[in-house]
Write a protein that holds these residues in place. Structure first.
Motif, mmCIF file in Angstrom:
data_model
loop_
_atom_site.group_PDB
_atom_site.id
_atom_site.type_symbol
_atom_site.label_atom_id
_atom_site.label_comp_id
_atom_site.label_asym_id
_atom_site.label_seq_id
_atom_site.Cartn_x
_atom_site.Cartn_y
_atom_site.Cartn_z
ATOM 1 N N GLN A 1 26.545 32.145 56.626
ATOM 2 C CA GLN A 1 27.028 32.823 55.412
ATOM 3 C C GLN A 1 25.890 33.121 54.440
ATOM 4 O OE1 GLN A 1 30.447 30.012 54.621
ATOM 5 N NE2 GLN A 1 31.357 31.902 53.909
ATOM 6 N N TYR B 1 30.372 39.881 49.169
ATOM 7 C CA TYR B 1 29.979 38.908 50.197
ATOM 8 C C TYR B 1 29.300 37.681 49.573
ATOM 9 C CZ TYR B 1 29.141 37.101 54.774
ATOM 10 O OH TYR B 1 29.187 36.294 55.882
ATOM 11 N N ASN C 1 29.539 36.539 46.515
ATOM 12 C CA ASN C 1 30.488 35.743 45.724
ATOM 13 C C ASN C 1 31.273 34.800 46.634
ATOM 14 O OD1 ASN C 1 31.437 38.353 43.331
ATOM 15 N ND2 ASN C 1 29.700 36.986 43.323
ATOM 16 N N ARG C 2 31.759 35.347 47.758
ATOM 17 C CA ARG C 2 32.567 34.523 48.655
ATOM 18 C C ARG C 2 31.701 33.457 49.330
ATOM 19 N NH1 ARG C 2 35.933 37.592 52.976
ATOM 20 N NH2 ARG C 2 33.961 37.575 54.064
ATOM 21 N N GLU D 1 32.309 29.497 48.993
ATOM 22 C CA GLU D 1 32.700 28.731 50.192
ATOM 23 C C GLU D 1 31.615 27.724 50.594
ATOM 24 O OE1 GLU D 1 35.760 32.064 52.005
ATOM 25 O OE2 GLU D 1 33.993 31.556 53.191
ATOM 26 N N LEU E 1 33.861 35.207 41.487
ATOM 27 C CA LEU E 1 34.826 35.962 42.309
ATOM 28 C C LEU E 1 35.738 36.816 41.423
ATOM 29 C CD1 LEU E 1 35.623 33.083 44.777
ATOM 30 C CD2 LEU E 1 35.063 35.379 45.546
ATOM 31 N N ALA F 1 36.527 40.272 43.377
ATOM 32 C CA ALA F 1 36.386 40.454 44.828
ATOM 33 C C ALA F 1 37.308 41.576 45.309
ATOM 34 C CB ALA F 1 36.727 39.143 45.533
#
Ligand SMILES: Cc1cc2nc3c(=O)[nH]c(=O)nc-3n(C[C@H](O)[C@H](O)[C@H](O)COP(=O)(O)OP(=O)(O)OC[C@H]3O[C@@H](n4cnc5c(N)ncnc54)[C@H](O)[C@@H]3O)c2cc1C
Length: 387
Positions: free
Chosen positions: A286, A317, A319-320, A324, A355, A361
């Motif tokens: 990631q 991308y 932000n996620r 995570e 997000l 998002a």
């Protein structure tokens, strides 16, 4: 195509890392929990050429590229996550829009103290009824002599409690073409602020009220028709937002890795368990993907504004991934990660906000889908049929 830093970029990264290790490491946790803007860091960064990285030298900046500023955010975040916000303020946010579209007089008067770390400028666009649908903003600018009277209110403004200046999106006329922006000083007659409320990250916002504030022509930034320019400038802010998500995700990853190599349970280190190794494999994929997407958008922009579609992909991308990865890193740290004496706990709370902020998002994905299908998807209901 080259996926490595140039010698200059490597040297710059090392010098920022050296600066951060020497001056920012010690109080990193306290800074994260202070809930106020770290003015001491801003002044230190000003002295060390870390404010105005993307701003032209003729305007008092460093004349660097967007990629240089991304490198600075990552390097600072790896030592002091909260201080990455100072790089954001100094190179990516409304300061950059002011540098791009302001007059020479505005820059001399307003930009100088900002670049010296002595004042803050905040962007005030969100309103109670205009969040994702920002073009529905209601704050008006009505002509009065040579200037304008500003009436309306704003919410969720980052640095709202501390900013001296607000770059406020206002409506000079109807529709998207009626939107422009003005510079409002906190001391202006008719300016007031409501109750201060902390975000989940610990820093606060307060509603801002503009009650018949007079803005002279010297404080108009973009007149009607300026919205597209403002959003082009706002894409720079989104790159900084994405870079901080990545930077804080990487910080959490590194902390979790160090923990996994030393913490023993069942007579083995955590890193010996395959269930933990796979978490790290997922986190690395990631972070690597986020970094490549971010670098593409920043590098292609060079000294200009980034492409809207590449920015949307990078922001959504990063932000996620940032959120995570901090969540998984916190899991690896167990109870120690959930405790407020862990900076990973702060990174988890902080990355959550990105997000939502700066184009959520979902709004970024709407933009990406338009690129995929090469057409615009209006989010508004179809106009009711007339009888
Ligand atoms: C940490 C933080 C900092 C911020 N800083 C600033 C600042 O400095 N200046 C400023 O002006 N504002 C700031 N904001 C406000 C931010 O820009 C808004 O919160 C954001 O635009 C979303 O607006 P909203 O909160 O009104 O949510 P809404 O627009 O009401 O949306 C609610 C939810 O619905 C989703 N949604 C809305 N429309 C659609 C759609 N068409 N398709 C799919 N999903 C949709 C959204 O993504 C969101 O998940 C900040 C917010 C946060 C959280």
């Amino acid at each position: 195509m080259d996926f490595t830093f140039s010698d200059d970029q490597r040297l710059f990264k090392d010098s920022v890392l050296g600066f951060a290790a020497k001056t920012l490491a010690k109080d990193a946790l306290a800074r994260a929990h202070a809930g106020t803007f770290p003015w001491d860091v801003a002044r230190l960064m000003a002295k060390n050429g870390l404010l105005g990285i993307t701003i032209a030298e003729k305007d008092g900046g460093q004349g660097g590229t967007l990629m240089d500023a991304v490198i600075a955010i990552e390097a600072i975040a790896s030592v002091c996550p909260r201080s990455a916000d100072v790089v954001q303020f100094g190179s990516f946010g409304p300061i950059r829009v002011l540098a791009e579209f302001g007059t020479a007089e505005q820059k001399a008067r307003i930009l100088k103290p900002l670049l010296a770390g002595q004042a803050l400028i905040a962007v005030a666009m969100t309103e109670p009824d205009a969040g994702s649908a920002v073009t529905e903003l209601k704050t008006t600018a009505t002509a009065d002599g040579e200037g304008y009277r500003i009436n309306g209110s704003k919410i969720f403004t980052s640095h709202g409690p501390e900013a001296q200046w607000f770059l406020a999106y206002v409506r000079f006329g109807k529709g998207v073409d009626g939107i422009g922006s003005v510079l409002i000083e906190r001391t202006a007659r008719g300016f007031s602020a409501g109750k201060q409320t902390p975000f989940m990250s610990g820093d606060s916002w307060m509603p801002l009220f503009f009650d018949d504030i007079y803005v002279g022509p010297e404080n108009v930034l973009l007149r009607e028709g300026g919205f597209k320019k403002q959003i082009a400038g706002f894409n720079v802010e989104r790159i900084g937002n994405a870079a901080r998500s990545l930077g804080l995700g990487q910080f959490a990853f590194d902390a979790a890795k160090a923990h996994a190599l030393t913490r023993k349970q069942f007579g083995r280190t955590l890193a010996d368990f395959q269930g933990i190794q796979w978490k790290f494999a997922d986190m690395k994929m990631q972070l690597d993907a986020a970094r490549l997407l971010l670098y593409r958008a920043a590098t292609n922009a060079d000294r200009g504004f980034p492409d809207a579609a590449e920015t949307a992909v990078a922001k959504a991308y990063c932000n996620r991934a940032g959120f995570e990865v901090t969540s998984e890193a916190l899991q690896v740290l167990g109870g120690a990660g959930y405790s407020t004496d862990s900076l990973v706990e702060y990174c988890f709370r902080r990355t959550r906000g990105w997000l939502i902020a700066g184009g959520s998002a979902e709004i970024m994905k709407n933009r990406i889908a338009e690129t995929v299908f090469e057409r615009r998807f209006s989010q508004r209901p179809a106009k009711a049929d007339k009888d």
